[in-house]
Motif scaffolding. Structure first.
Motif, mmCIF file in Angstrom:
data_model
loop_
_atom_site.group_PDB
_atom_site.id
_atom_site.type_symbol
_atom_site.label_atom_id
_atom_site.label_comp_id
_atom_site.label_asym_id
_atom_site.label_seq_id
_atom_site.Cartn_x
_atom_site.Cartn_y
_atom_site.Cartn_z
ATOM 1 N N ILE A 1 0.801 -1.303 0.043
ATOM 2 C CA ILE A 1 -0.058 -0.007 -0.063
ATOM 3 C C ILE A 1 0.879 1.397 -0.014
ATOM 4 C CG2 ILE A 1 -1.597 1.256 1.327
ATOM 5 C CD1 ILE A 1 -2.679 -1.315 2.354
ATOM 6 N N ALA A 2 2.029 1.310 0.725
ATOM 7 C CA ALA A 2 2.663 2.291 0.821
ATOM 8 C C ALA A 2 3.481 2.473 -0.379
ATOM 9 C CB ALA A 2 3.903 2.278 2.034
ATOM 10 N N ALA A 3 4.010 1.614 -1.034
ATOM 11 C CA ALA A 3 4.596 1.802 -2.435
ATOM 12 C C ALA A 3 3.494 2.263 -3.482
ATOM 13 C CB ALA A 3 5.111 0.583 -2.824
ATOM 14 N N GLY A 4 2.425 1.711 -3.376
ATOM 15 C CA GLY A 4 1.365 2.022 -4.397
ATOM 16 C C GLY A 4 0.882 3.571 -4.314
ATOM 17 N N LEU A 5 0.892 4.124 -3.045
ATOM 18 C CA LEU A 5 0.428 5.494 -2.739
ATOM 19 C C LEU A 5 1.465 6.440 -2.685
ATOM 20 C CD1 LEU A 5 -2.574 4.762 -0.193
ATOM 21 C CD2 LEU A 5 -2.719 5.215 -2.714
ATOM 22 N N GLY A 6 2.881 6.099 -2.754
ATOM 23 C CA GLY A 6 3.985 6.847 -2.642
ATOM 24 C C GLY A 6 4.243 7.601 -1.051
ATOM 25 N N VAL A 7 3.744 6.595 -0.113
ATOM 26 C CA VAL A 7 4.114 6.971 1.241
ATOM 27 C C VAL A 7 5.369 6.934 1.659
ATOM 28 C CG1 VAL A 7 3.277 6.421 3.642
ATOM 29 C CG2 VAL A 7 1.602 6.384 1.826
ATOM 30 N N ASP A 8 5.836 7.800 2.497
ATOM 31 C CA ASP A 8 7.230 7.829 3.078
ATOM 32 C C ASP A 8 7.452 6.715 3.848
ATOM 33 O OD1 ASP A 8 8.268 10.207 1.990
ATOM 34 O OD2 ASP A 8 6.662 11.258 3.182
ATOM 35 N N GLU A 9 6.658 6.307 4.807
ATOM 36 C CA GLU A 9 6.826 4.962 5.738
ATOM 37 C C GLU A 9 5.661 4.469 6.205
ATOM 38 O OE1 GLU A 9 9.209 6.054 9.299
ATOM 39 O OE2 GLU A 9 9.108 8.212 8.556
ATOM 40 N N ALA A 10 5.642 3.140 6.474
ATOM 41 C CA ALA A 10 4.478 2.360 7.057
ATOM 42 C C ALA A 10 4.916 1.741 8.294
ATOM 43 C CB ALA A 10 3.869 1.635 6.079
ATOM 44 N N HIS A 11 4.234 1.866 9.460
ATOM 45 C CA HIS A 11 4.387 0.808 10.781
ATOM 46 C C HIS A 11 3.223 0.341 11.057
ATOM 47 C CE1 HIS A 11 8.646 2.946 10.986
ATOM 48 N NE2 HIS A 11 7.867 4.036 10.545
ATOM 49 N N GLY A 12 3.157 -0.992 11.109
ATOM 50 C CA GLY A 12 2.216 -1.756 11.373
ATOM 51 C C GLY A 12 2.585 -2.748 12.725
ATOM 52 N N THR A 13 1.566 -3.376 12.855
ATOM 53 C CA THR A 13 2.054 -4.791 13.904
ATOM 54 C C THR A 13 3.109 -5.564 13.335
ATOM 55 O OG1 THR A 13 -0.335 -4.796 14.935
ATOM 56 C CG2 THR A 13 1.061 -6.729 15.245
ATOM 57 N N ARG A 14 4.107 -5.732 14.264
ATOM 58 C CA ARG A 14 5.143 -6.228 13.595
ATOM 59 C C ARG A 14 5.414 -7.860 14.213
ATOM 60 N NH1 ARG A 14 10.852 -3.169 14.750
ATOM 61 N NH2 ARG A 14 9.745 -1.648 13.449
ATOM 62 N N PRO A 15 5.215 -8.774 13.301
ATOM 63 C CA PRO A 15 5.308 -9.957 13.680
ATOM 64 C C PRO A 15 6.639 -10.514 14.010
ATOM 65 C CG PRO A 15 3.976 -9.822 11.801
ATOM 66 C CD PRO A 15 4.639 -8.701 11.895
ATOM 67 N N MET A 16 7.022 -11.506 14.996
ATOM 68 C CA MET A 16 8.172 -11.829 15.258
ATOM 69 C C MET A 16 8.752 -12.931 14.311
ATOM 70 S SD MET A 16 7.896 -12.019 19.495
ATOM 71 C CE MET A 16 9.862 -12.050 19.573
ATOM 72 N N VAL A 17 10.035 -12.777 13.902
ATOM 73 C CA VAL A 17 10.369 -13.608 12.909
ATOM 74 C C VAL A 17 11.564 -14.531 13.419
ATOM 75 C CG1 VAL A 17 11.212 -13.769 10.424
ATOM 76 C CG2 VAL A 17 9.756 -11.990 11.045
ATOM 77 N N HIS A 18 11.533 -15.916 13.272
ATOM 78 C CA HIS A 18 12.903 -16.490 13.493
ATOM 79 C C HIS A 18 13.167 -17.438 12.234
ATOM 80 C CE1 HIS A 18 15.561 -18.934 16.029
ATOM 81 N NE2 HIS A 18 14.824 -19.912 15.575
ATOM 82 N N GLN A 19 14.305 -17.269 11.755
ATOM 83 C CA GLN A 19 14.735 -18.026 10.609
ATOM 84 C C GLN A 19 14.118 -17.913 9.603
ATOM 85 O OE1 GLN A 19 15.632 -22.152 12.198
ATOM 86 N NE2 GLN A 19 17.480 -21.311 13.216
ATOM 87 N N GLY A 20 13.615 -16.347 9.226
ATOM 88 C CA GLY A 20 12.832 -16.242 8.094
ATOM 89 C C GLY A 20 11.364 -16.655 8.091
ATOM 90 N N ARG A 21 10.886 -17.211 9.426
ATOM 91 C CA ARG A 21 9.571 -17.630 9.379
ATOM 92 C C ARG A 21 8.995 -16.957 10.603
ATOM 93 N NH1 ARG A 21 8.136 -21.255 5.899
ATOM 94 N NH2 ARG A 21 9.546 -22.581 4.849
ATOM 95 N N LEU A 22 7.577 -16.696 10.476
ATOM 96 C CA LEU A 22 6.813 -16.042 11.439
ATOM 97 C C LEU A 22 6.697 -17.170 12.757
ATOM 98 C CD1 LEU A 22 6.494 -13.909 8.979
ATOM 99 C CD2 LEU A 22 4.320 -13.840 10.021
ATOM 100 N N THR A 23 6.797 -16.688 14.074
ATOM 101 C CA THR A 23 6.523 -17.319 14.906
ATOM 102 C C THR A 23 5.036 -17.476 15.400
ATOM 103 O OG1 THR A 23 6.891 -15.638 16.601
ATOM 104 C CG2 THR A 23 8.889 -16.556 15.939
#
Length: 258
Positions: A134-156
């Motif tokens: 969405i940010a890329a499509g609308l030209g938004v400077d930055e986006a911050h959402g709920t941040r899932p925790m990631v371990h070895q490339g996979r969501l925990t």
């Protein structure tokens, strides 16, 4: 782009913060993406119905929005971060031209603020799979959402902090310090009472939609209200060759009201 106005409160810049679901988009990106993701995996439609029913049951039982937000991300336990990011881009490309996907009045406001020199920032309970696209499509400077925790490339299945309620106000203050933003000169847009901490953190709050609690706050405090059903005014800085999303938003709304 016009030259940013000098801030009389000592900061070097100002921002326009936007909630996403039912503020910039007409629907809820998290659930729209979940349906897309399940279809891409070949799951039957009953899988979406079952999973969303479980989340609705939590709401019925009195769970907070933050608790429901955490429960939603447990659905992605074990999923690849990179695969979800790629799926999010495909989700957005498949939906960006869908009638009614955007709320044009809010998209216009976003690009007006950007043209006036504001840093445009999305703050949402949604996550990278939706927000980065969405940010890329609308030209938004930055986006911050709920941040899932990631371990070895996979969501925990767990998250660092649900971007819900007070977390949005805290994020705005943290970003103001990190980016040198003047919150008293900044704007914020939201559609739900859980957006109040964000709206109250800036000098220029805007209510989107018709939530009774937010409308009461707006009436008492003189906050402007944006009606998502109203046609957006013409912005002469944008046209058919613009890549920022405004043309898509207008086309989407015109198709939706036919």
């Amino acid at each position: 782009m016009s030259t940013p106005l000098a801030c009389r409160h000592g900061a070097s810049d100002h921002a326009a913060f936007f909630d996403v679901d039912e503020t910039l988009l007409s629907g809820k990106s998290m659930f729209d993406f979940l349906a897309h993701h399940l279809r891409a995996r070949g799951e039957p439609s009953s899988a979406y119905d079952r999973l969303t029913a479980e989340l609705r049951d939590l709401a019925t039982d009195g769970s907070s929005r933050a608790q429901i937000n955490r429960a939603y991300y447990r659905l992605y336990r074990g999923e690849s971060y990179e695969a979800l990011a790629s799926e999010g881009m495909r989700w957005f490309e498949a939906n960006r031209g869908r009638p009614g996907f955007f709320l044009p009045v809010s998209v216009r406001a976003l690009h007006r603020h950007r043209a006036q020199g504001a840093r445009t920032i999305l703050l949402s309970g949604s996550f990278f799979a939706c927000l980065d696209a969405i940010a890329a499509g609308l030209g938004v400077d930055e986006a911050h959402g709920t941040r899932p925790m990631v371990h070895q490339g996979r969501l925990t299945g767990e998250v660092e902090r649900p971007m819900i309620g007070t977390a949005k106000g805290a994020a705005a203050r943290e970003l103001a310090v990190a980016r040198g933003l003047c919150l008293r000169c900044s704007h914020a847009y939201g559609d739900h009472p859980s957006d109040l901490p964000l709206l109250e953190s800036v000098g220029h709050p805007h209510v989107v939609g018709s939530d009774p609690e937010l409308l009461t706050h707006a009436a008492e405090r003189g906050w402007p209200v944006l009606d998502p059903r109203a046609p957006a005014p013409v912005d002469l800085h944008h046209g058919e060759d613009c890549r920022c999303g405004c043309v898509l938003a207008d086309w989407s709304m015109r198709r939706a009201v036919r």
